[in-house]
Design a protein around this motif. Structure first.
Motif, short mmCIF file in Angstrom:
data_model
loop_
_atom_site.label_atom_id
_atom_site.label_comp_id
_atom_site.label_asym_id
_atom_site.label_seq_id
_atom_site.Cartn_x
_atom_site.Cartn_y
_atom_site.Cartn_z
N THR A 1 -11.93 2.87 -1.87
CA THR A 1 -10.84 3.34 -2.70
C THR A 1 -10.45 2.25 -3.68
O THR A 1 -10.70 1.06 -3.43
N GLU A 2 -9.84 2.67 -4.76
CA GLU A 2 -9.26 1.74 -5.74
C GLU A 2 -7.94 2.35 -6.16
O GLU A 2 -7.87 3.50 -6.56
N ASP A 3 -6.88 1.57 -6.05
CA ASP A 3 -5.56 2.07 -6.41
C ASP A 3 -4.69 0.90 -6.86
O ASP A 3 -4.23 0.12 -6.02
N GLY A 4 -4.50 0.76 -8.15
CA GLY A 4 -3.60 -0.26 -8.67
C GLY A 4 -4.01 -1.69 -8.36
O GLY A 4 -3.16 -2.50 -8.02
N ILE B 1 1.31 5.64 3.70
CA ILE B 1 0.07 5.29 3.00
C ILE B 1 -0.86 6.49 3.07
O ILE B 1 -1.01 7.12 4.11
N ASN B 2 -1.52 6.79 1.97
CA ASN B 2 -2.42 7.93 1.88
C ASN B 2 -3.82 7.56 2.38
O ASN B 2 -4.67 7.14 1.58
N LYS C 1 -0.13 4.56 -1.77
CA LYS C 1 -1.46 4.37 -2.34
C LYS C 1 -2.55 4.91 -1.41
O LYS C 1 -2.33 5.09 -0.22
N GLN C 2 -3.72 5.12 -2.01
CA GLN C 2 -4.88 5.53 -1.22
C GLN C 2 -5.46 4.34 -0.47
O GLN C 2 -5.44 3.21 -0.98
N CYS C 3 -6.00 4.63 0.70
CA CYS C 3 -6.56 3.58 1.54
C CYS C 3 -7.67 4.16 2.39
O CYS C 3 -7.57 5.30 2.85
N MET D 1 0.80 -1.22 0.00
CA MET D 1 0.00 0.00 0.00
C MET D 1 0.84 1.28 0.00
O MET D 1 0.28 2.37 -0.07
#
Length: 186
Positions: A156-159, A147-148, A128-130, A125
């Motif tokens: 959230t969705e990130d990668g 971690i953001n 990344k957004q969380c 993470m």
């Protein structure tokens, strides 16, 4: 057909996260089968032990399969774990290398509520957004400053990694994942 691994953590897990997710995905399969199509998901409860006591022995979950028996999965779902977070993470540390290996092999990952803490322990993470439960936002930021954490969002969705905030916001994330994974099939 997408293989879905719903983790059954040791200790005190969110039974609605586990059972609710299994029910929703199973109903999607039933719906597409009723339309004359093949099931979309191969859903398995995946654990560290053949029987996992929950809620201080009130419930026992028998996973379909253990992590070392899963060669490849398409989506890992991590339910919320309750109680002392450090103890919950320590009790379930064996999942971490498996999650990382599966992600490197192409699996996407979804964590519900405070399962974000176990997901954060994987190192996947960073940057990344969380989302996680608002009540644990300060603790999360202190433990994982790289971690953001976005506590103004419920998902959230990130990668290829998805997270949801507290309580029953997991349902929103499951609905999103069904649409994403099933696409025009439903």
């Amino acid at each position: 057909m997408k293989h879905i691994s719903i983790l059954v953590p040791l200790g005190h897990s969110s039974l609605p996260n586990i059972d609710g997710t299994h029910q929703i995905l199973s109903e999607v399969n039933n719906m597409v089968k009723a339309m004359g199509k093949e099931a979309l998901f191969d859903i398995q409860l995946v654990g560290l032990a053949k029987k996992t006591s929950q809620r201080n022995g009130l419930y026992v979950i028998s996973p379909d399969i253990l992590i070392d028996e899963v060669e490849k999965t398409d989506l890992i779902i991590i339910p919320a774990m309750h109680g002392d977070l450090k103890t919950a993470i320590d009790n379930n540390r064996a999942f971490i290398p498996w999650i990382v290996k599966q992600h490197h092999g192409g699996a996407e990952i979804a964590s519900f509520c405070i399962a974000a803490f176990l997901l954060a322990e994987t190192g996947l993470m960073k940057g990344k957004q969380c989302a996680t439960h608002w009540r644990f936002a300060n603790e999360f930021r202190a433990m994982y400053p790289d971690i953001n954490l976005v506590d103004d969002k419920i998902t959230t969705e990130d990668g290829g990694i998805y997270t949801s905030g507290g309580a029953y916001s997991y349902i929103n994330l499951v609905a999103y994942l069904v649409e994403k994974l099933a696409g025009r099939e439903i």
